[in-house]
Design a protein around this motif. Structure first.
Motif, PDB file in Angstrom:
ATOM      1  N   THR A   1       3.841 -21.775  -0.887  1.00  0.00           N
ATOM      2  CA  THR A   1       5.228 -21.496  -1.244  1.00  0.00           C
ATOM      3  C   THR A   1       5.717 -20.161  -0.685  1.00  0.00           C
ATOM      4  N   ALA A   2       4.808 -19.276  -0.346  1.00  0.00           N
ATOM      5  CA  ALA A   2       5.206 -17.973   0.199  1.00  0.00           C
ATOM      6  C   ALA A   2       5.916 -18.109   1.538  1.00  0.00           C
ATOM      7  N   ARG A   3       5.648 -19.176   2.267  1.00  0.00           N
ATOM      8  CA  ARG A   3       6.242 -19.367   3.587  1.00  0.00           C
ATOM      9  C   ARG A   3       7.516 -20.199   3.561  1.00  0.00           C
ATOM     10  N   VAL A   4       8.008 -20.510   2.356  1.00  0.00           N
ATOM     11  CA  VAL A   4       9.182 -21.355   2.209  1.00  0.00           C
ATOM     12  C   VAL A   4      10.241 -20.571   1.436  1.00  0.00           C
ATOM     13  N   ARG A   5      11.489 -20.622   1.906  1.00  0.00           N
ATOM     14  CA  ARG A   5      12.550 -19.820   1.281  1.00  0.00           C
ATOM     15  C   ARG A   5      13.296 -20.545   0.165  1.00  0.00           C
TER      16      ARG A   5
ATOM     17  N   ASP B   1      14.259 -25.477  -3.704  1.00  0.00           N
ATOM     18  CA  ASP B   1      13.993 -26.916  -3.716  1.00  0.00           C
ATOM     19  C   ASP B   1      12.848 -27.266  -2.764  1.00  0.00           C
ATOM     20  N   GLN B   2      12.755 -26.552  -1.661  1.00  0.00           N
ATOM     21  CA  GLN B   2      11.657 -26.768  -0.716  1.00  0.00           C
ATOM     22  C   GLN B   2      10.338 -26.242  -1.279  1.00  0.00           C
ATOM     23  N   LYS B   3      10.393 -25.118  -1.983  1.00  0.00           N
ATOM     24  CA  LYS B   3       9.198 -24.589  -2.651  1.00  0.00           C
ATOM     25  C   LYS B   3       8.670 -25.607  -3.659  1.00  0.00           C
ATOM     26  N   ALA B   4       9.587 -26.239  -4.377  1.00  0.00           N
ATOM     27  CA  ALA B   4       9.191 -27.234  -5.376  1.00  0.00           C
ATOM     28  C   ALA B   4       8.501 -28.431  -4.724  1.00  0.00           C
ATOM     29  N   LEU B   5       9.005 -28.850  -3.569  1.00  0.00           N
ATOM     30  CA  LEU B   5       8.382 -29.980  -2.868  1.00  0.00           C
ATOM     31  C   LEU B   5       6.944 -29.661  -2.461  1.00  0.00           C
ATOM     32  N   VAL B   6       6.744 -28.490  -1.875  1.00  0.00           N
ATOM     33  CA  VAL B   6       5.407 -28.149  -1.404  1.00  0.00           C
ATOM     34  C   VAL B   6       4.477 -27.843  -2.578  1.00  0.00           C
TER      35      VAL B   6
ATOM     36  N   SER C   1      11.571 -27.884   7.912  1.00  0.00           N
ATOM     37  CA  SER C   1      10.500 -27.318   8.718  1.00  0.00           C
ATOM     38  C   SER C   1       9.619 -26.423   7.853  1.00  0.00           C
ATOM     39  N   GLY C   2       8.345 -26.574   8.004  1.00  0.00           N
ATOM     40  CA  GLY C   2       7.388 -25.816   7.215  1.00  0.00           C
ATOM     41  C   GLY C   2       6.889 -26.599   6.019  1.00  0.00           C
ATOM     42  N   VAL C   3       7.743 -27.417   5.446  1.00  0.00           N
ATOM     43  CA  VAL C   3       7.353 -28.202   4.274  1.00  0.00           C
ATOM     44  C   VAL C   3       6.774 -29.547   4.702  1.00  0.00           C
TER      45      VAL C   3
END
Length: 148
Positions: free
Chosen positions: A23-27, A30-35, A68-70
């Motif tokens: 999650t540190a690499r995601v801003r 909602d994307q943090k929640a997915l990963v 991207s990233g997720v």
């Protein structure tokens, strides 16, 4: 509970470390929640407490809805979990036949990371995909595989 087949071969740095790192690499929240959902679903499966359907849902959601990233992290876990969790084969096939060309493109990018039997089934369809971007990626991956 009994340990799922093959789990002893799967290495992670642990649930909390993996979640913090991913999650540190995601801003976006909602994307943090997915990963984060992917990390927790994977570790639930490793711990023998998670259902295969919840694991597949988390991977699918991150792969399909992730930016991207997720989606790449979802793919990485899908790849890593393959030997331990046989249900991943059907998920690869589902993503490769998805109705959204962006998802099929992502699957085409990963053809060489799929189990051989899944790649063999998906390759013809992805090479003949109605989206030029998808078919070109599938051809590129097939060429890489033949040169390997």
């Amino acid at each position: 509970m009994s340990e799922p087949i093959g789990v002893s071969r799967m290495f992670t740095f642990g649930r909390e470390h993996e979640a913090k790192h991913a999650t540190a690499r995601v801003r976006d929240s909602d994307q943090k929640a997915l990963v984060a959902a992917v990390i927790h679903a994977v570790h639930d499966r490793i711990d023998g407490i998670g259902a295969a359907a919840a694991f597949q849902d988390a991977i699918r959601d991150a792969f399909v809805m992730g930016k991207s990233g997720v989606w790449e992290q979802a793919a990485s876990w899908l790849r890593k979990c393959g030997p331990s969790f046989p249900e991943t084969a059907s998920l690869w096939a589902e993503l490769g036949a998805h109705g959204d060309a962006r998802v099929r493109f992502r699957a085409a990018c990963l053809l060489n990371d799929m189990p051989d039997e899944v790649r063999t089934k998906l390759l013809p369809a992805l090479c003949a995909d109605r989206s030029r971007k998808v078919s070109e990626m599938a051809y590129a991956r097939a060429e890489e595989q033949s040169n390997a």
